[in-house]
Design a protein around this motif. Structure first.
Motif, PDB file in Angstrom:
ATOM      1  N   SER A 185      59.425  41.784 -51.020  1.00  0.00           N
ATOM      2  CA  SER A 185      60.809  42.047 -50.641  1.00  0.00           C
ATOM      3  C   SER A 185      60.794  42.360 -49.149  1.00  0.00           C
ATOM      4  O   SER A 185      59.732  42.677 -48.602  1.00  0.00           O
TER       5      SER A 185
ATOM      6  N   GLN B 187      61.590  45.010 -47.752  1.00  0.00           N
ATOM      7  CA  GLN B 187      61.899  46.432 -47.821  1.00  0.00           C
ATOM      8  C   GLN B 187      61.731  47.154 -46.483  1.00  0.00           C
ATOM      9  O   GLN B 187      62.663  47.786 -45.980  1.00  0.00           O
TER      10      GLN B 187
ATOM     11  N   CYS C 216      61.579  35.748 -52.014  1.00  0.00           N
ATOM     12  CA  CYS C 216      60.543  36.763 -52.179  1.00  0.00           C
ATOM     13  C   CYS C 216      59.469  36.195 -53.105  1.00  0.00           C
ATOM     14  O   CYS C 216      59.720  35.240 -53.855  1.00  0.00           O
TER      15      CYS C 216
ATOM     16  N   GLN D 135      66.512  36.945 -53.607  1.00  0.00           N
ATOM     17  CA  GLN D 135      67.208  38.223 -53.668  1.00  0.00           C
ATOM     18  C   GLN D 135      68.435  38.212 -52.766  1.00  0.00           C
ATOM     19  O   GLN D 135      68.436  37.571 -51.710  1.00  0.00           O
TER      20      GLN D 135
ATOM     21  N   ASP E 220      69.538  40.805 -50.646  1.00  0.00           N
ATOM     22  CA  ASP E 220      68.914  42.029 -50.168  1.00  0.00           C
ATOM     23  C   ASP E 220      69.887  42.741 -49.229  1.00  0.00           C
ATOM     24  O   ASP E 220      70.422  42.117 -48.307  1.00  0.00           O
TER      25      ASP E 220
ATOM     26  N   ALA F 142      68.975  45.566 -54.012  1.00  0.00           N
ATOM     27  CA  ALA F 142      68.656  44.135 -54.010  1.00  0.00           C
ATOM     28  C   ALA F 142      69.050  43.566 -55.363  1.00  0.00           C
ATOM     29  O   ALA F 142      68.680  44.111 -56.402  1.00  0.00           O
TER      30      ALA F 142
END
Length: 582
Positions: free
Chosen positions: A196, A198, A218, A234, A236, A529
Motif C-alpha cells: 500500500s 501507507q 498494490c 485500492q 487510497d 483504503a
C-alpha cells in the motif's frame, strides 16, 4: 473513415440513411436467397442483409464466406426490418449492404462469444481478449469505469488531490510478503512493490497535502482465493487535521454517493458496531447484516445438565434459522456433515426444531426438557417454524464455525440478495494481536495505527486490552475499506515499534525516513483504503472480483494468457548478480 455510426446507434429514425459500420461478425444466417449477418461492436449489434434481388452476386457470395469474429467494414442503406427484434435497441432496422470490406479474418474462436458461453474459466482466462468481447465481461469493465469516475468526481469535489506515489520502494513489514525487484545498479539490493502507499501518504500529510487520494495498484505475495489477487487496486485516501468521526463521515458520504449514482439507492446513516460486538453477535468482524440469525450464547442455559459436550465447552452458541423446522432428517444430517468438513472444522452440531404447535424436538431430548429448549429459543430469537443450530467448543473456533454455517444457510435460503446493500462500520478493533505460536504481538492493522485516546499506558500492563483508533467499512459481509487515525508523534511511534519487537536500530533502518519527517511538524492525520476490485464486484451484484478485472491472474497467481511468471534468461540473471538454487 472506418465508421460513422456504431453498431448500437441506428434506430427507426435513421431509415434511408447511408451508413458505414465496422465491427466483428457475430453470426451468419444463410437462407439461400438471403444472408443475414449480425455485426457486433462494443455498443451493440446491427443486422446486415444481403439478398439475391438487391445485392450484387459477388457481394452475396462474399457474405456467405464470412466466419465468426472476422473484422469487417460495410457501407449500406438503413431499411426497416420486416421481422423486428424487440430484445435489442437496433431491432427495428437492418442495413442493406452495398459494399463489404474484410479488415481482418479470424480463425474459429475456442469458445462462443455469447453471454452464455461454452468456455470454461481456464479457457476464458487463456483467451481473455476474446472473453472481453462478451457482454458480461465488457459490461463489468464499463461498470468498473463508471464506479471509478464517480469516486474521482466525489473526492475531487470534496477538495481531495490525486497524487501518484512510487512503485519501486523499500521492503517494509505490513503483514504480507513483498514482491521483490532486484536492482541491477545496486548489487545485492532490492526494491519492493508496495503493499500500500501507507508511508508515502503519511509523508504527504507532513507535506501539507491535507486531502490526498490515489487509485493505485498494490501488490501482496500471499495465498490466493476468488476475491484476492497478487496485484489489486485500492482507492487510497488520507486526510490531515481530522479525528475518526471526520474520516467516517467523509467516506460514508462517498459510499452513499456511489449507491445513489450507481443504483439510485438512498441510505440513511450507516450503523456502527464494535469489533467485540461483531464477534459476539456474528462470529466475524465483517458481518452480513442483510439478514438476522444473530448468535445466542447458551452457556447459562445449556451447561447445567449431564451433557458433557456442552459442559466441557468454553462456548455454547446457536442461531435460529427461519422456517427451517421443516427440514428433513436427511437435510439436517447434510448440514452436520457440512460443518464437519475440514474447511469448517466442527465436531458436530446439535439441533432443535421449534414446531408450529409450540413444542420442541431436538437431538438432545435425552438431556434437555421443553422448558430448557424454550430458553434456547428465547436467547436465539427463534420463532415457531424455525430450526435452532448449536455449536460448542473453543470460543474463537466455535464463533468462526457458526459464522460459516450462518453464511451457508443464508445462501441456501436466498437471504443474500445481490440487489440489497447493507453497509456497516466496525470500529474499536484490538490494536495488537497475539501470535500464539511465538507469544509475540503484531499490529492488527499496521504499525502506524494510533491507539484509542487514553489507552497508550495499557501497552505495558495489558497489551491485548488496547483498542485501536481503527475502522472497517463492511458491505454485504465483505470488508470494502479499512483505515485508522495514524500516530503522528515520533516518540509514540517509537514506543509502538518497541512493543512490536523492533529494536531502535531496526526501527531506524526500516522507518527512519518517517520518524525524521515527524520531527518537522506532522499534523494529526488519518485515512482509509477501499479495495476497488471488491467494491466494484459487490456493487455489481457479485462477490468474486475476477470478472471485474481486465486481465486477472488465476487462483495460482498465474497469468495463463501471457504465461507469467516465467523463467528468466541467464544473461539477465547475471546482470542482476543473481544465482538460482533449483
Amino acid at each position: 473513415m472506418f465508421r460513422n455510426f456504431t453498431c448500437g446507434d441506428l434506430r427507426h429514425s435513421d431509415i434511408n440513411s447511408e451508413v458505414t459500420l465496422s465491427g466483428w461478425v457475430h453470426k451468419v444466417r444463410d437462407k439461400g436467397f438471403v444472408v443475414w449477418v449480425d455485426l457486433r461492436d462494443r455498443y451493440g449489434i446491427t443486422q446486415l442483409v444481403f439478398d439475391e434481388e438487391r445485392s450484387d452476386k459477388a457481394l452475396l457470395e462474399k457474405a456467405r464466406e464470412l466466419g465468426r469474429e472476422t473484422v469487417i467494414q460495410i457501407t449500406g442503406t438503413v431499411i426497416e426490418r420486416a421481422s423486428k427484434n424487440p430484445k435489442i435497441p437496433t431491432g427495428d432496422i437492418e442495413v442493406l449492404v452495398s459494399n463489404l470490406h474484410i479488415l481482418n479474418p479470424s480463425i474459429l474462436p475456442p469458445f462462443t462469444i455469447e453471454d452464455d458461453t461454452d468456455g470454461g474459466d481456464d479457457l476464458r482466462m487463456k483467451f481473455r481478449y476474446l472473453d472481453i468481447r462478451r457482454n458480461p465481461i465488457k459490461n463489468n469493465l464499463i461498470f468498473r469505469h463508471k464506479v471509478t469516475m464517480e469516486v474521482r468526481k466525489y473526492l475531487s469535489n470534496d477538495g481531495f488531490i490525486e497524487v501518484e506515489t512510487p512503485y519501486l520502494i523499500k521492503s517494509t513489514p505490513e503483514g504480507a510478503r513483498d514482491f521483490l525487484v532486484p536492482s541491477r545498479m545496486n548489487e545485492g539490493q532490492f526494491y519492493a512493490l508496495p503493499q500500500s502507499p501507507q508511508t508515502f501518504k503519511q509523508l504527504l500529510m507532513v507535506g501539507g497535502m491535507d486531502k490526498y487520494f490515489q487509485i493505485v495498484k498494490c501488490f501482496r505475495d500471499e495465498d490466493l482465493r476468488a476475491d484476492r489477487q497478487p496485484e489489486f487496486t485500492q482507492i487510497d485516501c488520507e486526510m490531515a487535521f481530522v479525528e475518526q468521526e471526520d474520516v467516517l463521515n467523509t467516506f460514508e458520504g462517498l459510499t452513499k454517493h456511489l449507491l445513489k449514482s450507481i443504483h439510485n439507492i438512498d441510505t440513511g446513516d450507516f450503523p456502527r458496531m464494535t469489533y467485540d460486538e461483531a464477534m459476539r453477535t456474528y462470529g466475524n468482524d465483517k458481518p452480513d447484516i442483510r439478514f438476522g440469525m444473530e448468535f445466542g450464547e447458551l452457556n447459562s442455559v445449556a451447561q447445567h445438565k449431564d451433557f458433557n459436550v456442552f459442559n466441557s465447552a468454553e462456548l455454547v452458541v446457536g442461531i435460529a434459522v427461519p422456517g427451517a423446522a421443516s427440514y428433513t432428517r436427511k437435510e439436517i444430517d447434510q448440514l452436520i456433515d457440512w460443518v464437519k468438513r475440514p474447511q469448517v472444522g466442527a465436531k458436530g452440531m446439535v439441533y432443535v426444531k421449534y414446531n408450529e404447535d409450540g413444542s420442541f424436538k431436538s437431538s438432545v431430548d435425552k438431556f434437555y426438557d421443553q422448558d430448557d429448549l424454550a430458553q434456547w429459543a428465547k436467547i436465539t430469537g427463534a420463532k415457531t417454524g424455525d430450526l435452532i443450530c448449536v455449536l460448542s467448543g473453543n470460543i474463537n473456533e466455535t464463533r468462526a464455525q457458526l459464522s460459516a454455517l450462518r453464511m451457508e444457510l443464508a445462501e441456501r435460503l436466498g437471504l443474500r440478495k445481490p440487489n440489497e446493500f447493507a453497509p456497516l462500520w466496525v470500529i474499536d478493533f484490538p490494536l495488537l494481536e497475539l501470535d500464539e505460536e511465538t507469544g509475540t504481538y503484531h499490529a492488527m492493522h499496521h504499525p502506524f495505527t494510533s491507539p484509542k485516546p487514553g489507552q497508550m499506558e495499557l501497552l505495558d500492563s495489558d497489551p491485548s486490552a488496547v483498542r485501536a483508533n481503527a475502522y472497517d467499512l463492511v458491505l454485504n459481509g465483505n470488508e470494502i475499506g479499512g483505515g485508522s487515525i495514524r500516530i503522528h508523534d515520533k516518540d509514540i511511534q517509537a514506543t509502538m515499534f518497541k512493543h512490536l519487537g523492533f529494536t531502535p536500530e531496526e526501527a531506524k533502518a526500516q522507518f527512519g525516513f518517517l520518524m525524521d519527517a515527524f520531527q518537522y511538524g506532522a499534523p494529526p492525520h488519518g485515512g482509509i483504503a477501499f479495495g476497488l476490485d471488491r467494491l466494484v464486484a459487490i456493487l455489481g451484484g457479485q462477490e468474486t472480483i475476477r470478472d471485474f478485472i481486465a486481465f486477472p491472474k488465476n487462483n495460482s497467481g498465474r497469468d495463463v494468457m501471457i504465461d507469467a511468471p516465467a523463467t528468466i534468461d541467464q544473461s539477465q540473471l547475471d546482470e542482476l548478480h543473481l544465482k538460482l538454487n533449483l
